[in-house]
Design an enzyme around this catalytic site. Structure first.
Site, PDB file in Angstrom:
ATOM      1  N   LYS A  62     -17.338 -15.090   6.546  1.00  0.00           N
ATOM      2  CA  LYS A  62     -18.694 -14.636   6.812  1.00  0.00           C
ATOM      3  C   LYS A  62     -19.476 -14.229   5.578  1.00  0.00           C
ATOM      4  O   LYS A  62     -19.075 -13.358   4.828  1.00  0.00           O
ATOM      5  CB  LYS A  62     -18.657 -13.461   7.794  1.00  0.00           C
ATOM      6  CG  LYS A  62     -18.280 -13.893   9.208  1.00  0.00           C
ATOM      7  CD  LYS A  62     -17.773 -12.731  10.004  1.00  0.00           C
ATOM      8  CE  LYS A  62     -18.770 -12.271  11.036  1.00  0.00           C
ATOM      9  NZ  LYS A  62     -18.351 -10.994  11.634  1.00  0.00           N
TER      10      LYS A  62
ATOM     11  N   GLY B 255      -7.057  -7.140   0.931  1.00  0.00           N
ATOM     12  CA  GLY B 255      -7.195  -7.921   2.153  1.00  0.00           C
ATOM     13  C   GLY B 255      -6.584  -9.310   2.024  1.00  0.00           C
ATOM     14  O   GLY B 255      -5.518  -9.475   1.434  1.00  0.00           O
TER      15      GLY B 255
ATOM     16  N   ARG C 274       0.816  -1.218   0.000  1.00  0.00           N
ATOM     17  CA  ARG C 274       0.000   0.000   0.000  1.00  0.00           C
ATOM     18  C   ARG C 274       0.852   1.272   0.000  1.00  0.00           C
ATOM     19  O   ARG C 274       0.394   2.309  -0.472  1.00  0.00           O
ATOM     20  CB  ARG C 274      -0.930   0.000   1.215  1.00  0.00           C
ATOM     21  CG  ARG C 274      -2.152  -0.887   1.010  1.00  0.00           C
ATOM     22  CD  ARG C 274      -3.028  -0.897   2.234  1.00  0.00           C
ATOM     23  NE  ARG C 274      -4.370  -1.385   1.935  1.00  0.00           N
ATOM     24  CZ  ARG C 274      -5.307  -1.587   2.860  1.00  0.00           C
ATOM     25  NH1 ARG C 274      -5.038  -1.345   4.125  1.00  0.00           N
ATOM     26  NH2 ARG C 274      -6.492  -2.007   2.512  1.00  0.00           N
TER      27      ARG C 274
ATOM     28  N   GLY D  46     -12.675  -3.981   1.849  1.00  0.00           N
ATOM     29  CA  GLY D  46     -14.042  -3.491   2.001  1.00  0.00           C
ATOM     30  C   GLY D  46     -14.418  -2.497   0.913  1.00  0.00           C
ATOM     31  O   GLY D  46     -15.538  -2.516   0.388  1.00  0.00           O
TER      32      GLY D  46
END
Ligand code: 3PG
Ligand code: MG
Length: 374
Positions: free
Chosen positions: A180, A329, A43, A352
């Protein structure tokens, strides 16, 4: 959709001369740390084109980022010192403010904190794609006060991800994993509109298994999402789309020993990865695609015993002729672990954020940059 100003537009706002101008650049330097050391500086390197574009034109660049989730107060564990040291090696002379989230005004988007951020600043650039789904002070505040633009990284991310959403090439396959289903529900529903099929791996497959009435042993699943998964399966079918679920699983048996199962897990067994048959089947789907978006590992790849599903999918991503995009991620970390990160077309810096952009076609950080917003 009004267009978002680019770095060239920012330069034009200063009559073509950025020299001596102080530009605040919001970056996403939220890098993984292990014992205070940077595990992956992806990043930081990703922000260099924007930083160098500005410094090449004589601007003074002040970068600012959050790191981790400190609770609105200084916390040495989340200090920017390590990141600052790495940035100094990559972009000497570029300032980096202290962790934005040391101030409660960052997540609270307080006008006082925005005022502090733009104090002495001539212009603002958002290059923090990974944080642009957050309506935080440093993301949405400055564009209301100073000439603002998107940086090169943000621009590229938006171009690639909105390209998937708005100009899909078929067959378009989404590969989704992770624990999830609740995190991915919105994006799955949005993706069903554009993709031809969705491959599901990771622990979230067990919630789908439960919806199909299959025994899952002690595997992780979300009891309150079982009905939702049943609805998704029915909805996909009615739309003529395929949801590919694994039909074999790797995990541990009731005695805790490594074991292979079909898609019905006995009492006490736990699934930690998709099995080799499913990995091969998923590879075929990826190889036949023209566009693939991947987010979320197929299993607990940090444990070598349960890495092969994720590794096989990563290899298929590298080998397919399809245009391949990987969400940030864990899946980006997996690609890096297998040294395949250079083999896909685009690795997003946002986890996200990439999901939210695919879901909604927009982000708070993009809305804030449009001239019509202020
Ligand atoms: C990320 O790592 O996903 C971004 O930096 C956003 O971080 P956050 O989820 O703590 O807002
Ligand atoms: Mg390719």
């Amino acid at each position: 959709m009004t267009s978002i100003p680019t770095l060239e537009d920012l330069e034009a706002a200063f009559d073509g001369d950025l020299s001596g101008k102080r530009i605040l650049v919001r970056t996403d330097f939220n890098v993984p740390l292990d014992n205070g050391e940077i595990v992956d500086d992806f990043r930081i390197r990703a922000a260099l084109p924007t930083i160098e574009w500005l410094t090449d034109r004589g601007a003074t660049v002040v970068t600012a980022s959050h790191l981790g989730r400190p609770k609105g107060a200084p916390n040495p564990e989340f200090s920017m010192d390590r990141v600052r040291a790495r940035l100094a090696e990559l972009a000497p002379g570029v300032e980096l403010r202290e962790n934005l989230r040391f101030d409660p005004g960052e997540t609270g988007n307080s006008p006082e904190f925005v005022a502090e951020l733009i104090d002495g600043v001539d212009g603002y650039v958002n290059d923090a794609f990974g944080a642009s789904h957050r309506a935080h002070a440093s993301i949405v505040g400055p564009p209301q006060h100073v000439p603002s633009a998107m940086g090169r990284l943000l621009q590229k991310e938006v171009e690639v991800l909105l390209g998937l959403r708005n100009k899909p090439k078929h067959p378009f396959v989404a590969v989704l994993g992770g624990a999830k289903i609740s995190d991915k529900l919105g994006v799955i529903e949005a993706l069903l509109e554009t993709v031809d099929s969705i491959i599901i791996g990771g622990a979230m497959c067990f919630t789908f298994f439960a919806a199909q009435g299959k025994p899952i042993g002690n595997s992780l699943f979300e009891p309150d999402m079982v009905d939702t998964c049943a609805d998704l399966l029915a909805k996909a079918e009615s739309m003529g789309k395929t949801i590919h679920l694994p039909d074999d699983i790797t995990g541990t048996d009731a005695a805790g020993n490594f074991a292979q199962f079909g898609s019905r897990l006995g009492e006490g067994s736990i699934g930690y990865d998709i099995g080799p048959g499913s990995a091969a089947a998923f590879t075929d789907v990826i190889m036949d695609a023209r566009m693939v978006f991947w987010n979320g590992p197929m299993g607990m790849f940090e444990d070598e015993r349960f890495a092969s599903g994720t590794r096989t999918v990563a290899q298929a991503m590298a080998e397919t002729k399809a245009f391949t995009v990987v969400g940030g991620g864990d899946s980006a970390a997996a690609l890096a672990q297998f040294r395949l990160d250079d083999e896909v077309d685009h690795v997003s810096t946002g986890g996200g954020a990439s999901l939210e952009l695919l879901e909604n076609g927009d982000l708070p950080g993009l809305v804030a940059l449009r001239p019509s917003a202020s």
